[in-house]
Design a protein around this motif. Sequence first.
Motif, PDB file in Angstrom:
ATOM      1  N   THR A  38      45.733   4.103 -12.147  1.00  0.00           N
ATOM      2  CA  THR A  38      44.394   4.427 -11.723  1.00  0.00           C
ATOM      3  C   THR A  38      43.640   5.494 -12.492  1.00  0.00           C
ATOM      4  OG1 THR A  38      44.900   5.802  -9.972  1.00  0.00           O
ATOM      5  CG2 THR A  38      45.249   3.475  -9.525  1.00  0.00           C
ATOM      6  N   THR A  39      42.356   5.390 -12.553  1.00  0.00           N
ATOM      7  CA  THR A  39      41.478   6.624 -13.012  1.00  0.00           C
ATOM      8  C   THR A  39      41.750   7.821 -12.402  1.00  0.00           C
ATOM      9  OG1 THR A  39      39.568   5.813 -11.764  1.00  0.00           O
ATOM     10  CG2 THR A  39      39.936   4.935 -14.065  1.00  0.00           C
ATOM     11  N   GLU A  83      44.753   1.385  -6.060  1.00  0.00           N
ATOM     12  CA  GLU A  83      46.179   1.436  -6.541  1.00  0.00           C
ATOM     13  C   GLU A  83      46.351   0.779  -7.813  1.00  0.00           C
ATOM     14  OE1 GLU A  83      48.707   2.489  -4.762  1.00  0.00           O
ATOM     15  OE2 GLU A  83      47.332   3.161  -3.226  1.00  0.00           O
ATOM     16  N   PRO A  84      47.349   1.100  -8.813  1.00  0.00           N
ATOM     17  CA  PRO A  84      47.485   0.377  -9.899  1.00  0.00           C
ATOM     18  C   PRO A  84      47.321  -1.135  -9.923  1.00  0.00           C
ATOM     19  CG  PRO A  84      49.170   2.218  -9.697  1.00  0.00           C
ATOM     20  CD  PRO A  84      48.491   1.938  -8.357  1.00  0.00           C
ATOM     21  N   LYS A 103      47.009   7.818 -10.132  1.00  0.00           N
ATOM     22  CA  LYS A 103      48.135   7.196  -9.612  1.00  0.00           C
ATOM     23  C   LYS A 103      48.818   6.183 -10.949  1.00  0.00           C
ATOM     24  CE  LYS A 103      46.712   6.763  -4.978  1.00  0.00           C
ATOM     25  NZ  LYS A 103      46.443   5.824  -3.875  1.00  0.00           N
ATOM     26  N   ASP A 114      39.837   1.447 -12.572  1.00  0.00           N
ATOM     27  CA  ASP A 114      39.380   2.053 -11.398  1.00  0.00           C
ATOM     28  C   ASP A 114      39.620   1.427 -10.236  1.00  0.00           C
ATOM     29  OD1 ASP A 114      38.144   3.958  -9.708  1.00  0.00           O
ATOM     30  OD2 ASP A 114      36.084   3.550 -10.509  1.00  0.00           O
ATOM     31  N   SER A 115      40.588   1.584  -9.555  1.00  0.00           N
ATOM     32  CA  SER A 115      41.270   0.807  -8.315  1.00  0.00           C
ATOM     33  C   SER A 115      41.982   1.757  -7.529  1.00  0.00           C
ATOM     34  CB  SER A 115      41.790  -0.371  -8.634  1.00  0.00           C
ATOM     35  OG  SER A 115      42.821  -0.083  -9.457  1.00  0.00           O
ATOM     36  N   ILE A 130      45.058   0.681 -17.390  1.00  0.00           N
ATOM     37  CA  ILE A 130      44.236   1.469 -16.467  1.00  0.00           C
ATOM     38  C   ILE A 130      43.071   0.710 -15.909  1.00  0.00           C
ATOM     39  CG2 ILE A 130      43.113   2.590 -18.517  1.00  0.00           C
ATOM     40  CD1 ILE A 130      43.485   5.419 -16.472  1.00  0.00           C
TER      41      ILE A 130
END
Length: 130
Positions: free
Chosen positions: A104-105, A78-79, A108, A75-76, A73
């Motif tokens: 993602t955080t 998209e994954p 997603k 923080d973006s 995981i």
Amino acid sequence: MSLSDAARAARENAYVPYSKFKVGAALRTSSGATHVGCNVENVAYPEGTCAEAGAIAAMVAAGETKIEEIYVIADSPEPVPPCGGCRQKIAEFAKREAKVTLATTDGKETVTTVADLLPGAFNPDHMERT
């Protein structure tokens, strides 16, 4: 604790004073144990450690060598997939069909496999001599 929760918690401990890009990883082994890792930067950039590599090191330090599933995981928008080196590290310890969840955080998720992340992976068979 779920792999998602474990990866989220590990991500919070990431040491990222330069990029500010926290990544967390959690993996489950064949015994059912969970091991986590977070990225750890260093002012000499190539000397940092990826979250996936940290989780794998924790697994090996605990005496295990079989990844059944891994969750990453960041923080973006998209994954974010693992870097090439971490893909090879994951492939060292997981079957090709092992589940890999990239998240993602904000929720997603992309679910894939080790084989899809690293087609044509280098493996021990390549080192056999005839």
